[in-house]
Design an enzyme around this catalytic site. Structure first.
Site, PDB file in Angstrom:
ATOM      1  N   ASN A 100      -4.113   4.188  -7.520  1.00  0.00           N
ATOM      2  CA  ASN A 100      -3.360   5.425  -7.290  1.00  0.00           C
ATOM      3  C   ASN A 100      -4.180   6.687  -7.501  1.00  0.00           C
ATOM      4  OD1 ASN A 100      -3.532   5.261 -10.047  1.00  0.00           O
ATOM      5  ND2 ASN A 100      -1.346   5.420 -10.448  1.00  0.00           N
ATOM      6  N   HIS A 152      -4.882  -6.474  -3.847  1.00  0.00           N
ATOM      7  CA  HIS A 152      -4.866  -5.020  -3.742  1.00  0.00           C
ATOM      8  C   HIS A 152      -6.223  -4.469  -3.323  1.00  0.00           C
ATOM      9  CE1 HIS A 152      -2.010  -1.928  -4.119  1.00  0.00           C
ATOM     10  NE2 HIS A 152      -2.194  -1.546  -5.353  1.00  0.00           N
TER      11      HIS A 152
END
Length: 213
Positions: free
Chosen positions: A94, A46
């Site tokens: 996020n 990620h």
């Protein structure tokens, strides 16, 4: 605290102050390159965008002092006539947009002066592409940045991480580190990805002349 530790702390503090002073000035030739990622998993799939920034910094012998005004780690250097600022948000993926928004405001940039580097499930490891604008395609870091800056035309480098065999395992998969074989593949791509990042930054700071100008 030892003398060495005290010296290193003072050195990093002075570097951070210097970076903050330099960045808090307008520069039309400045491009912000953001490595999206999860700061708690810096070596994960990620965070491949931040892994790329780390490689750039190593090649330039740069440090990444913390910039409180950007809520992230920053470094900067010149490539030809363009100041390239590297940003690693200190947020979960996020919420990466929080850091990008603070940096854009602090440096007096427009969203068009920002490049996002991020992982891409729909590309296999070993592939990367520049995309201009478009949907976040479910990438929470891209989506958060688009929503906070109210802009969806970012130039983005999509760096392939592939998909797990079991689609239900995506959330775990992206937070895992690359395998040894994948790491070797990525290492061999670094020079090409860095060159493409520089090329993209120059295209932003030196846009083609409009006919009639």
């Amino acid at each position: 605290m030892t003398k060495v530790q005290h010296f290193l702390r003072r050195l990093l503090s002075s570097e951070a102050a210097s970076v903050n002073d330099v960045l808090h000035t307008s520069n039309s030739k400045r491009v912000l390159v953001v490595g999206l990622g999860n700061y708690t998993h810096p070596k994960s799939r990620h965070s491949v965008g931040q892994i790329l920034l780390d490689t750039m910094a190593v090649k330039k012998s740069l440090q990444f002092p913390y910039c409180k005004n950007c809520k992230g780690y920053v470094s900067s250097f010149y490539h030809e006539d363009t100041e390239i600022v590297l940003l690693k948000p200190k947020h979960y993926m996020n919420n990466n947009g929080k850091s990008v928004l603070k940096a854009v405001k602090y440096m007096d940039l427009t969203p068009s002066q920002v490049i996002l580097l991020h992982d891409e499930l729909d590309l296999p490891v070993g592939k990367y592409k520049i995309k201009h604008g478009g949907s976040a395609n479910g990438h929470h870091g891209v989506l958060d940045t688009q929503e906070r800056l109210k802009y969806n035309s970012f130039k983005r480098m999509r760096i392939g991480i592939g998909r797990p065999e079991n689609k239900a395992d995506v959330s775990d998969y992206v937070l895992e580190n690359f395998s040894a074989n994948e790491t070797l593949v990525l290492d061999n791509l670094m020079d090409g990805m860095i060159a493409l990042t520089y090329q993209t930054a120059l295209s932003i700071s030196n846009p083609p002349a409009i006919a009639g100008d």
